[in-house]
Design a protein around this motif. Structure first.
Motif, PDB file in Angstrom:
ATOM      1  N   SER A   1       0.804  -1.232   0.000  1.00  0.00           N
ATOM      2  CA  SER A   1       0.000   0.000   0.000  1.00  0.00           C
ATOM      3  C   SER A   1       0.831   1.274   0.000  1.00  0.00           C
ATOM      4  O   SER A   1       0.408   2.292   0.542  1.00  0.00           O
ATOM      5  CB  SER A   1      -0.938   0.026   1.222  1.00  0.00           C
ATOM      6  OG  SER A   1      -1.693  -1.144   1.313  1.00  0.00           O
ATOM      7  N   ASP A   2       2.016   1.238  -0.588  1.00  0.00           N
ATOM      8  CA  ASP A   2       2.850   2.442  -0.638  1.00  0.00           C
ATOM      9  C   ASP A   2       2.424   3.274  -1.841  1.00  0.00           C
ATOM     10  O   ASP A   2       2.866   3.049  -2.965  1.00  0.00           O
ATOM     11  CB  ASP A   2       4.325   2.042  -0.748  1.00  0.00           C
ATOM     12  CG  ASP A   2       5.250   3.242  -0.565  1.00  0.00           C
ATOM     13  OD1 ASP A   2       4.753   4.388  -0.680  1.00  0.00           O
ATOM     14  OD2 ASP A   2       6.440   3.037  -0.325  1.00  0.00           O
ATOM     15  N   THR A   3       1.578   4.247  -1.582  1.00  0.00           N
ATOM     16  CA  THR A   3       1.057   5.088  -2.675  1.00  0.00           C
ATOM     17  C   THR A   3       1.894   6.337  -2.903  1.00  0.00           C
ATOM     18  O   THR A   3       1.556   7.165  -3.749  1.00  0.00           O
ATOM     19  CB  THR A   3      -0.390   5.509  -2.372  1.00  0.00           C
ATOM     20  OG1 THR A   3      -0.422   6.233  -1.129  1.00  0.00           O
ATOM     21  CG2 THR A   3      -1.306   4.292  -2.275  1.00  0.00           C
ATOM     22  N   SER A   4       2.994   6.469  -2.168  1.00  0.00           N
ATOM     23  CA  SER A   4       3.812   7.683  -2.290  1.00  0.00           C
ATOM     24  C   SER A   4       4.450   7.813  -3.663  1.00  0.00           C
ATOM     25  O   SER A   4       4.833   8.916  -4.068  1.00  0.00           O
ATOM     26  CB  SER A   4       4.899   7.698  -1.206  1.00  0.00           C
ATOM     27  OG  SER A   4       5.813   6.615  -1.402  1.00  0.00           O
ATOM     28  N   VAL A   5       4.575   6.686  -4.402  1.00  0.00           N
ATOM     29  CA  VAL A   5       5.207   6.741  -5.722  1.00  0.00           C
ATOM     30  C   VAL A   5       4.175   6.734  -6.846  1.00  0.00           C
ATOM     31  O   VAL A   5       4.528   6.679  -8.019  1.00  0.00           O
ATOM     32  CB  VAL A   5       6.193   5.560  -5.917  1.00  0.00           C
ATOM     33  CG1 VAL A   5       7.359   5.683  -4.965  1.00  0.00           C
ATOM     34  CG2 VAL A   5       5.470   4.227  -5.723  1.00  0.00           C
ATOM     35  N   ILE A   6       2.888   6.780  -6.491  1.00  0.00           N
ATOM     36  CA  ILE A   6       1.828   6.781  -7.505  1.00  0.00           C
ATOM     37  C   ILE A   6       1.465   8.224  -7.852  1.00  0.00           C
ATOM     38  O   ILE A   6       1.025   8.984  -6.985  1.00  0.00           O
ATOM     39  CB  ILE A   6       0.575   6.025  -7.015  1.00  0.00           C
ATOM     40  CG1 ILE A   6       0.901   4.557  -6.758  1.00  0.00           C
ATOM     41  CG2 ILE A   6      -0.544   6.144  -8.046  1.00  0.00           C
ATOM     42  CD1 ILE A   6      -0.272   3.768  -6.218  1.00  0.00           C
ATOM     43  N   ASN A   7       1.673   8.588  -9.087  1.00  0.00           N
ATOM     44  CA  ASN A   7       1.309   9.921  -9.548  1.00  0.00           C
ATOM     45  C   ASN A   7      -0.146   9.968 -10.001  1.00  0.00           C
ATOM     46  O   ASN A   7      -0.887  10.911  -9.729  1.00  0.00           O
ATOM     47  CB  ASN A   7       2.225  10.345 -10.697  1.00  0.00           C
ATOM     48  CG  ASN A   7       1.894  11.735 -11.215  1.00  0.00           C
ATOM     49  OD1 ASN A   7       1.676  12.658 -10.440  1.00  0.00           O
ATOM     50  ND2 ASN A   7       1.841  11.882 -12.522  1.00  0.00           N
ATOM     51  N   ARG A   8      -0.561   8.893 -10.681  1.00  0.00           N
ATOM     52  CA  ARG A   8      -1.938   8.818 -11.172  1.00  0.00           C
ATOM     53  C   ARG A   8      -2.304   7.351 -11.350  1.00  0.00           C
ATOM     54  O   ARG A   8      -1.457   6.539 -11.712  1.00  0.00           O
ATOM     55  CB  ARG A   8      -2.060   9.540 -12.512  1.00  0.00           C
ATOM     56  CG  ARG A   8      -3.470   9.538 -13.103  1.00  0.00           C
ATOM     57  CD  ARG A   8      -3.484  10.204 -14.461  1.00  0.00           C
ATOM     58  NE  ARG A   8      -4.818  10.197 -15.056  1.00  0.00           N
ATOM     59  CZ  ARG A   8      -5.066  10.549 -16.306  1.00  0.00           C
ATOM     60  NH1 ARG A   8      -4.089  10.952 -17.089  1.00  0.00           N
ATOM     61  NH2 ARG A   8      -6.303  10.509 -16.767  1.00  0.00           N
ATOM     62  N   ILE A   9      -3.539   7.038 -11.097  1.00  0.00           N
ATOM     63  CA  ILE A   9      -3.976   5.656 -11.277  1.00  0.00           C
ATOM     64  C   ILE A   9      -5.378   5.624 -11.878  1.00  0.00           C
ATOM     65  O   ILE A   9      -6.238   6.425 -11.512  1.00  0.00           O
ATOM     66  CB  ILE A   9      -3.962   4.879  -9.947  1.00  0.00           C
ATOM     67  CG1 ILE A   9      -4.414   3.434 -10.178  1.00  0.00           C
ATOM     68  CG2 ILE A   9      -4.835   5.546  -8.901  1.00  0.00           C
ATOM     69  CD1 ILE A   9      -4.189   2.530  -9.016  1.00  0.00           C
ATOM     70  N   GLU A  10      -5.565   4.740 -12.824  1.00  0.00           N
ATOM     71  CA  GLU A  10      -6.878   4.518 -13.416  1.00  0.00           C
ATOM     72  C   GLU A  10      -7.185   3.030 -13.302  1.00  0.00           C
ATOM     73  O   GLU A  10      -6.452   2.206 -13.841  1.00  0.00           O
ATOM     74  CB  GLU A  10      -6.894   4.941 -14.883  1.00  0.00           C
ATOM     75  CG  GLU A  10      -6.650   6.430 -15.093  1.00  0.00           C
ATOM     76  CD  GLU A  10      -6.593   6.788 -16.568  1.00  0.00           C
ATOM     77  OE1 GLU A  10      -7.509   6.386 -17.306  1.00  0.00           O
ATOM     78  OE2 GLU A  10      -5.620   7.451 -16.967  1.00  0.00           O
ATOM     79  N   VAL A  11      -8.228   2.696 -12.595  1.00  0.00           N
ATOM     80  CA  VAL A  11      -8.599   1.299 -12.388  1.00  0.00           C
ATOM     81  C   VAL A  11     -10.089   1.124 -12.673  1.00  0.00           C
ATOM     82  O   VAL A  11     -10.913   1.877 -12.145  1.00  0.00           O
ATOM     83  CB  VAL A  11      -8.310   0.827 -10.947  1.00  0.00           C
ATOM     84  CG1 VAL A  11      -8.732  -0.621 -10.760  1.00  0.00           C
ATOM     85  CG2 VAL A  11      -6.841   0.989 -10.625  1.00  0.00           C
ATOM     86  N   ASP A  12     -10.407   0.174 -13.500  1.00  0.00           N
ATOM     87  CA  ASP A  12     -11.810  -0.154 -13.766  1.00  0.00           C
ATOM     88  C   ASP A  12     -12.133  -1.429 -12.997  1.00  0.00           C
ATOM     89  O   ASP A  12     -11.789  -2.535 -13.408  1.00  0.00           O
ATOM     90  CB  ASP A  12     -12.032  -0.364 -15.271  1.00  0.00           C
ATOM     91  CG  ASP A  12     -13.512  -0.473 -15.625  1.00  0.00           C
ATOM     92  OD1 ASP A  12     -14.254  -1.109 -14.847  1.00  0.00           O
ATOM     93  OD2 ASP A  12     -13.911   0.055 -16.678  1.00  0.00           O
ATOM     94  N   TRP A  13     -12.777  -1.254 -11.850  1.00  0.00           N
ATOM     95  CA  TRP A  13     -13.110  -2.388 -11.001  1.00  0.00           C
ATOM     96  C   TRP A  13     -13.845  -3.472 -11.767  1.00  0.00           C
ATOM     97  O   TRP A  13     -13.508  -4.654 -11.674  1.00  0.00           O
ATOM     98  CB  TRP A  13     -14.032  -1.919  -9.870  1.00  0.00           C
ATOM     99  CG  TRP A  13     -13.435  -1.138  -8.772  1.00  0.00           C
ATOM    100  CD1 TRP A  13     -12.592  -0.062  -8.864  1.00  0.00           C
ATOM    101  CD2 TRP A  13     -13.635  -1.357  -7.382  1.00  0.00           C
ATOM    102  NE1 TRP A  13     -12.282   0.400  -7.629  1.00  0.00           N
ATOM    103  CE2 TRP A  13     -12.913  -0.370  -6.692  1.00  0.00           C
ATOM    104  CE3 TRP A  13     -14.390  -2.282  -6.658  1.00  0.00           C
ATOM    105  CZ2 TRP A  13     -12.894  -0.288  -5.296  1.00  0.00           C
ATOM    106  CZ3 TRP A  13     -14.381  -2.205  -5.273  1.00  0.00           C
ATOM    107  CH2 TRP A  13     -13.639  -1.229  -4.605  1.00  0.00           C
TER     108      TRP A  13
END
Length: 240
Positions: free
Chosen positions: A149-161
Motif C-alpha cells: 500500500s505504498d502510494t507515495s510513488v503513484i502519480n496517477r492511477i486509473e482502475v476499472d473495477w
C-alpha cells in the motif's frame, strides 16, 4: 483415488518445527520437510489450484464490499496473484515437469507461454492487465504499491473495477476448462458449488449459501459459460 508418487523412494513428510507449546496459542504452525515431494507434478498442481481458488474467492469477497480502500493494495494484487497461479496451473497440465519458478511473478512471460498453447491467452484485456502489472510489481526504488500500500510513488492511477472483476471471472473459468484433459474441472469446487452438488453443500455446510453468493453475485460470465459447456462440465466435475 490414490495418486502414485512420481519420485522414486519418496518418503512421508516429517514435522520439523512446532512454534508453540501453549494450550491456547494465537498462532501455531507446524512445518514439514517436503524435499521428496515438492517436485512431484500432482503436488504442484494441487498447490496452485487451491491457492488460485482462494485468491479468486478473496478478490470477489473484497470487491463485493464496494470499498475503494482495497483497490490497489489488495484488489489488484489479489487479482494478479490469482492470474499468476491460474497460468502456472494451465502450463503444468500440459507439461508437469516445467519449472514454473523460472517465471517468477512475470505475468507477461506466463501469458506469452500459455498463448503458445491456446490462443485464448491472446485476450487483449488480459494482455493489458498482465503487461501493466508486470511492469509495476517491483514498484520504484523499493516502494511497492501492491500488497504494501505504498502510494507515495503513484502519480496517477486509473482502475476499472468491473473490468478486472469480469477479467478474473472469465480467466478463472476459461483456464479450468482449457487445462489438459479437463483437469481443472475436478481441481476446483467452483462448478460443484454452482450446480448445488451435495459434495459442495456437505463441505461448506452452514456457510454454503454465503460462499455461493460470493462466487456468483455480479458474475456476468458464469451462466453463459455453463450453458455453452454444460455437457463437459457435468461429465468432469465431482458427481452428486
Amino acid at each position: 483415488m490414490k495418486i502414485p508418487s512420481t519420485i522414486k523412494k519418496s518418503e512421508p513428510p516429517k514435522d520439523i518445527v512446532l512454534q508453540s507449546e501453549d494450550s491456547n496459542p494465537i498462532l501455531r504452525i507446524t512445518l514439514q520437510d517436503n524435499t521428496n515431494h515438492e517436485l512431484e507434478p500432482y503436488m504442484k498442481s494441487i498447490y496452485f489450484s487451491e491457492s488460485a481458488y482462494q485468491d479468486y474467492y478473496t478478490f470477489r469477497a473484497l470487491y463485493l464490499t464496494g470499498n475503494q480502500f482495497f483497490i490497489i493494495s489488495k484488489l489488484v494484487k489479489t487479482a494478479g496473484d490469482c492470474i499468476e497461479k491460474l497460468l502456472k496451473l494451465f502450463l503444468l497440465s500440459y507439461n508437469p515437469n516445467i519449472d514454473v519458478k523460472n517465471f517468477s511473478h512475470s505475468l507477461n512471460k506466463l501469458r506469452e507461454t500459455c498463448e503458445g498453447i491456446d490462443n485464448y491467452y491472446q485476450n487483449p484485456i488480459l494482455k493489458t492487465f498482465c503487461n501493466e502489472y508486470s511492469q509495476k510489481i517491483k514498484g520504484v526504488n523499493g516502494h511497492q504499491i501492491f500488497g504494501y500500500s505504498d502510494t507515495s510513488v503513484i502519480n496517477r492511477i486509473e482502475v476499472d473495477w468491473l473490468k478486472i472483476l469480469n477479467l478474473l471471472d472469465e480467466t478463472y473459468l476459461e483456464t479450468l476448462i482449457r487445462m489438459n484433459n479437463y483437469e481443472g474441472l475436478n481441481s476446483s469446487d467452483i462448478f460443484a458449488i454452482y450446480l448445488n452438488r451435495g459434495t459442495a453443500i456437505s463441505r461448506y455446510k452452514e456457510i454454503f449459501n454465503d460462499v455461493r453468493n460470493i462466487f456468483f453475485s455480479k458474475n456476468e460470465y458464469i451462466d453463459d459459460f455453463y450453458r455453452k459447456n454444460k455437457k463437459i462440465i457435468e461429465k468432469h466435475t465431482i458427481p452428486l
